[in-house]
Enzyme design. Structure first.
Site, PDB file in Angstrom:
ATOM      1  N   LYS A  71       0.805  -1.237   0.033  1.00 17.93           N
ATOM      2  CA  LYS A  71      -0.062  -0.017  -0.118  1.00 17.93           C
ATOM      3  C   LYS A  71       0.706   1.307  -0.053  1.00 17.93           C
ATOM      4  O   LYS A  71       0.646   2.069  -0.827  1.00 17.93           O
ATOM      5  CB  LYS A  71      -0.911  -0.065   1.206  1.00 17.93           C
ATOM      6  CG  LYS A  71      -1.879   1.360   1.340  1.00 17.93           C
ATOM      7  CD  LYS A  71      -2.962   0.931   2.425  1.00 17.93           C
ATOM      8  CE  LYS A  71      -2.626   0.225   3.500  1.00 17.93           C
ATOM      9  NZ  LYS A  71      -1.545   0.878   4.515  1.00 17.93           N
ATOM     10  N   THR A  73       4.042   1.516  -1.066  1.00 14.82           N
ATOM     11  CA  THR A  73       4.746   1.504  -2.105  1.00 14.82           C
ATOM     12  C   THR A  73       3.886   2.198  -3.306  1.00 14.82           C
ATOM     13  O   THR A  73       4.389   3.104  -4.164  1.00 14.82           O
ATOM     14  CB  THR A  73       5.213   0.045  -2.574  1.00 14.82           C
ATOM     15  OG1 THR A  73       5.888  -0.422  -1.688  1.00 14.82           O
ATOM     16  CG2 THR A  73       5.971  -0.022  -3.878  1.00 14.82           C
ATOM     17  N   ARG A  94       2.529   8.126   7.213  1.00 16.58           N
ATOM     18  CA  ARG A  94       2.732   7.959   8.683  1.00 16.58           C
ATOM     19  C   ARG A  94       4.287   7.806   8.754  1.00 16.58           C
ATOM     20  O   ARG A  94       5.006   7.315   7.782  1.00 16.58           O
ATOM     21  CB  ARG A  94       2.183   6.816   9.403  1.00 16.58           C
ATOM     22  CG  ARG A  94       0.566   7.031   9.253  1.00 16.58           C
ATOM     23  CD  ARG A  94      -0.236   6.006   9.808  1.00 16.58           C
ATOM     24  NE  ARG A  94       0.104   4.863   8.754  1.00 16.58           N
ATOM     25  CZ  ARG A  94      -0.116   3.413   8.860  1.00 16.58           C
ATOM     26  NH1 ARG A  94      -0.712   3.190  10.153  1.00 16.58           N
ATOM     27  NH2 ARG A  94      -0.018   2.442   8.170  1.00 16.58           N
ATOM     28  N   LYS A 105       6.737  -6.920  10.205  1.00 17.59           N
ATOM     29  CA  LYS A 105       5.983  -6.217   9.269  1.00 17.59           C
ATOM     30  C   LYS A 105       6.897  -5.246   8.275  1.00 17.59           C
ATOM     31  O   LYS A 105       6.692  -5.186   7.007  1.00 17.59           O
ATOM     32  CB  LYS A 105       4.995  -5.430   9.750  1.00 17.59           C
ATOM     33  CG  LYS A 105       4.237  -4.426   8.982  1.00 17.59           C
ATOM     34  CD  LYS A 105       3.121  -3.675   9.675  1.00 17.59           C
ATOM     35  CE  LYS A 105       2.306  -2.732   8.750  1.00 17.59           C
ATOM     36  NZ  LYS A 105       3.206  -1.590   8.128  1.00 17.59           N
ATOM     37  N   ALA A 273      -3.208   1.146  12.601  1.00 18.00           N
ATOM     38  CA  ALA A 273      -4.656   1.298  12.555  1.00 18.00           C
ATOM     39  C   ALA A 273      -5.471  -0.005  13.167  1.00 18.00           C
ATOM     40  O   ALA A 273      -6.516   0.120  13.258  1.00 18.00           O
ATOM     41  CB  ALA A 273      -4.889   1.143  10.904  1.00 18.00           C
ATOM     42  N   PHE A 301      -3.353  -0.498   7.246  1.00 20.67           N
ATOM     43  CA  PHE A 301      -4.167  -2.059   6.939  1.00 20.67           C
ATOM     44  C   PHE A 301      -5.142  -1.924   5.905  1.00 20.67           C
ATOM     45  O   PHE A 301      -5.174  -0.894   5.100  1.00 20.67           O
ATOM     46  CB  PHE A 301      -4.513  -2.709   8.284  1.00 20.67           C
ATOM     47  CG  PHE A 301      -3.384  -2.914   9.160  1.00 20.67           C
ATOM     48  CD1 PHE A 301      -2.054  -3.840   8.680  1.00 20.67           C
ATOM     49  CD2 PHE A 301      -3.312  -2.334  10.526  1.00 20.67           C
ATOM     50  CE1 PHE A 301      -1.140  -4.051   9.777  1.00 20.67           C
ATOM     51  CE2 PHE A 301      -2.032  -2.801  11.350  1.00 20.67           C
ATOM     52  CZ  PHE A 301      -0.971  -3.606  10.974  1.00 20.67           C
ATOM     53  N   PHE A 381       3.200  -8.678  -9.121  1.00 19.23           N
ATOM     54  CA  PHE A 381       4.284  -9.164  -8.688  1.00 19.23           C
ATOM     55  C   PHE A 381       4.694 -10.237  -9.861  1.00 19.23           C
ATOM     56  O   PHE A 381       3.985 -10.197 -10.806  1.00 19.23           O
ATOM     57  CB  PHE A 381       3.799 -10.083  -7.532  1.00 19.23           C
ATOM     58  CG  PHE A 381       4.000  -9.671  -6.456  1.00 19.23           C
ATOM     59  CD1 PHE A 381       4.776  -9.886  -5.449  1.00 19.23           C
ATOM     60  CD2 PHE A 381       3.108  -8.645  -5.809  1.00 19.23           C
ATOM     61  CE1 PHE A 381       4.835  -9.280  -3.975  1.00 19.23           C
ATOM     62  CE2 PHE A 381       3.199  -8.063  -4.597  1.00 19.23           C
ATOM     63  CZ  PHE A 381       3.968  -8.446  -3.681  1.00 19.23           C
ATOM     64  N   TRP A 409       6.837  -0.568  -7.922  1.00 17.68           N
ATOM     65  CA  TRP A 409       8.257  -1.134  -7.322  1.00 17.68           C
ATOM     66  C   TRP A 409       9.359  -1.377  -8.255  1.00 17.68           C
ATOM     67  O   TRP A 409      10.426  -1.021  -7.955  1.00 17.68           O
ATOM     68  CB  TRP A 409       7.808  -2.632  -6.311  1.00 17.68           C
ATOM     69  CG  TRP A 409       8.727  -3.262  -5.694  1.00 17.68           C
ATOM     70  CD1 TRP A 409       8.943  -2.961  -4.286  1.00 17.68           C
ATOM     71  CD2 TRP A 409       9.892  -3.756  -6.015  1.00 17.68           C
ATOM     72  NE1 TRP A 409      10.086  -3.316  -3.808  1.00 17.68           N
ATOM     73  CE2 TRP A 409      10.565  -3.961  -4.863  1.00 17.68           C
ATOM     74  CE3 TRP A 409      10.530  -4.140  -7.109  1.00 17.68           C
ATOM     75  CZ2 TRP A 409      12.038  -4.729  -4.938  1.00 17.68           C
ATOM     76  CZ3 TRP A 409      11.642  -5.224  -7.142  1.00 17.68           C
ATOM     77  CH2 TRP A 409      12.336  -5.256  -5.857  1.00 17.68           C
TER      78      TRP A 409
END
Length: 556
Positions: A71, A73, A94, A105, A273, A301, A381, A409
């Site tokens: 998210k 990224t 954030r 994480k 979150a 999240f 991906f 990415w």
């Protein structure tokens, strides 16, 4: 293939004064933290708030899985793509917590060629905001215990103190502790505990405060516990809100950094979150809205947590609601929601993808019920097949939601251009008709039921005896007009992390409610969610090191 940190370290950063100039901020309005980081002055914040507001875009995601969603990224890559299209753009993100950075994480600075920099600083100590929040929180704890030790003039009941200490790490051993042991010189013995810093009310207050005066007012409103007669005790009763505000005065100012492509980014505040409200600071978002034509922000999240709280708690504090919401999904994660084991995700499985699409579809439905248009970003991906990509696009078309494949990415700004163009078109052609899920004057029970039935898809809320008693007390004290901040597992719409996909007809159990009057919401704790996480068996810290010249290694 280069790691995230190797990519970050290969970039020649621009001086932050140059990035500020690009955003319309003069050098005199910066407080420099070295060459590549700065805080904005209060004068710069005030000046920006007087400008015309740009378009606001919220980036959220499906329920996270170990397969990854990306998210942050996508948020960064989308902003860079808008900049590449000559749109004046800013990011509002954030700050990462050292807990997940050292745990499992990871950080919150993006990845690949969609990162905010300098990523090592952002993921570690940055400008000291986390330390200031931790210090302010624990200063209040020390002042409370000193008040008890010095005679307890306020008649505080040590058994009913709500305020906990915090540390910005995952440390399960500190969840429940006993303090004040030993001689009378060591204070009054009592049970206490630690939360992670990003779950603290001080963090929420910093992220929702609109000025130093508002910060001080919110700090004064914190309920630290109850007297022997069950009446609440506030920070203002201790007369220490000024001291706490003094500790936080610099932390309140948003931090300016840059992306790999030089897009200005305000990285400020970091509440989780799943146990807090999951959004960056109101000041950073408002400031960005006054400086840019497009502001891209994110909420933690899945959309059932971060986006719901952004829309029901944060938006009422902003000058405008989102013009659109981008929902990030990966084919890998959707297949996992469709029943595929993590070890088998690289194999093509269209059936599982179709089954897992129910999770994405519900998030789309949820965003639409707020009256805000949604756009789906498929975060690509290497294992995704053409058949799977086409299938997901067709599934999105069946419910008439715009969808684009993103490759930020691997390709940076170029990989997000299609998404940026679709987003611009959506904002220009579809007017946001934002409406909150519930109203402040509804009862606590009805607010929670609205979230459970309208967002989660459940059909019942079970209030345990302790929660019922707390609701009665909260209502008696007149605090029931506040919004609800649900503390729930991020992995499922339910409070059971093993229920993936889009479960229906389940019950949510509310075990406890905690009033956060300074933040301005009531936390409802569900299931087994904890406010102090633990470390995994093999924490990310095992891979980290530093060279003799100070170069960070193994930081993602």
């Amino acid at each position: 293939m280069k790691t995230d940190i190797e990519i970050a370290q290969s970039i020649n950063l621009k001086p932050i004064v140059e990035i500020a100039r690009k955003a319309g901020v003069a050098e005199d309005d910066l407080e420099l933290y070295g060459k590549y980081k700065a805080k904005l002055s209060f004068d710069a914040i005030k000046s920006a708030e007087e400008n015309t507001k740009g378009s606001l875009v919220l980036v959220t995601a499906i329920n996270p899985t170990p397969a990854g969603e990306g998210k942050s990224t996508v948020t960064i890559g989308l902003a860079d793509a808008l900049s590449a299209l000559n749109k004046k753009t800013m990011i509002a993100l954030r700050e990462p917590s050292l807990g997940p950075v050292m745990g499992v994480k990871g950080g919150a600075a993006g990845g690949g060629y969609a990162q905010v920099l300098p990523m090592e600083d952002i993921n570690l100590h940055f400008t000291g905001d986390m330390h200031a929040i931790t210090t302010a929180n624990n200063a209040l704890s020390a002042l409370i215990d000193n008040h008890l030790h010095q005679g307890n003039e306020l008649n505080i009941d040590p058994r009913r103190i709500l305020w906990k200490r915090v540390v910005d790490l995952n440390d399960r051993a500190l969840r429940q502790v006993t303090i004040g042991l030993g001689s009378p010189l060591n204070g009054i013995p009592r049970e206490d505990g630690f939360d992670i810093t990003v779950a603290s009310e001080i963090m929420a207050i910093l992220c929702l405060a609109t000025s130093l005066d508002n910060l001080k007012e919110r700090l004064a409103n914190i309920v630290i516990g109850y007297r022997y007669d069950r009446t609440p005790v506030y920070v203002r009763d201790l007369k220490v809100e000024g001291a706490l505000a003094l500790i936080l005065k610099d932390a309140l100012k948003p931090n300016l950094v840059q992306t790999i492509y030089g897009t200005p980014a305000l990285v400020h505040g970091g509440p989780f979150a799943n146990i807090a409200h999951g959004c960056n600071s109101v000041l950073a978002t408002k400031t960005a809205l006054g400086l840019a034509d497009y502001v891209i922000t994110e909420a933690g999240f899945g959309a059932d947590l971060g986006a719901e709280k952004f829309l029901d708690i944060k938006v009422p504090q902003l000058p405008k609601a989102p013009d659109a919401v981008v929902i990030v999904a990966t084919i890998r994660a959707l297949k996992m929601h469709g029943g595929v084991a993590k070890s088998d995700l690289t194999e093509e499985n269209v059936v599982a993808l179709k089954n897992g699409f129910a999770n994405l579809a519900r998030h789309i439905q949820n965003i639409r019920q707020y009256g805000v248009p949604a756009v789906v970003a498929i975060n690509e991906f290497v294992s995704d097949t053409e058949t799977e990509i086409q299938t997901l696009k067709e599934l999105c078309q069946t419910i008439d939601v715009p969808v684009e494949l993103t490759s930020v990415w691997a390709k940076g700004a170029e990989g997000g251009v299609a998404l940026a163009e679709t987003l611009i078109k959506t904002i220009e052609q579809t007017s946001s008709q934002y409406t909150r899920l519930y109203q402040d004057n509804q009862s606590i029970e009805s607010k929670i039921e609205a979230i459970v039935t309208k967002v989660y898809g459940g059909n019942k809320v079970i209030f345990e005896k302790k929660a019922k008693t707390q609701i009665a007390q909260i209502t008696k004290n007149g605090w029931d007009q506040l919004p609800i901040c649900m503390a729930k597992t991020q992995y499922s719409f339910s409070d059971d992390p093993t229920l993936l996909g889009a479960p229906k007809e389940f019950a949510i159990t509310i075990r406890e409610l905690v009033p956060k009057l300074g933040a301005g919401f009531i936390v409802a704790l569900t299931g087994d969610v904890m406010t102090m996480p633990g470390l995994p068996k093999a924490p990310a810290a095992l891979n980290m090191d530093v060279t003799a010249d100070g170069t960070a290694l193994g930081l993602f």
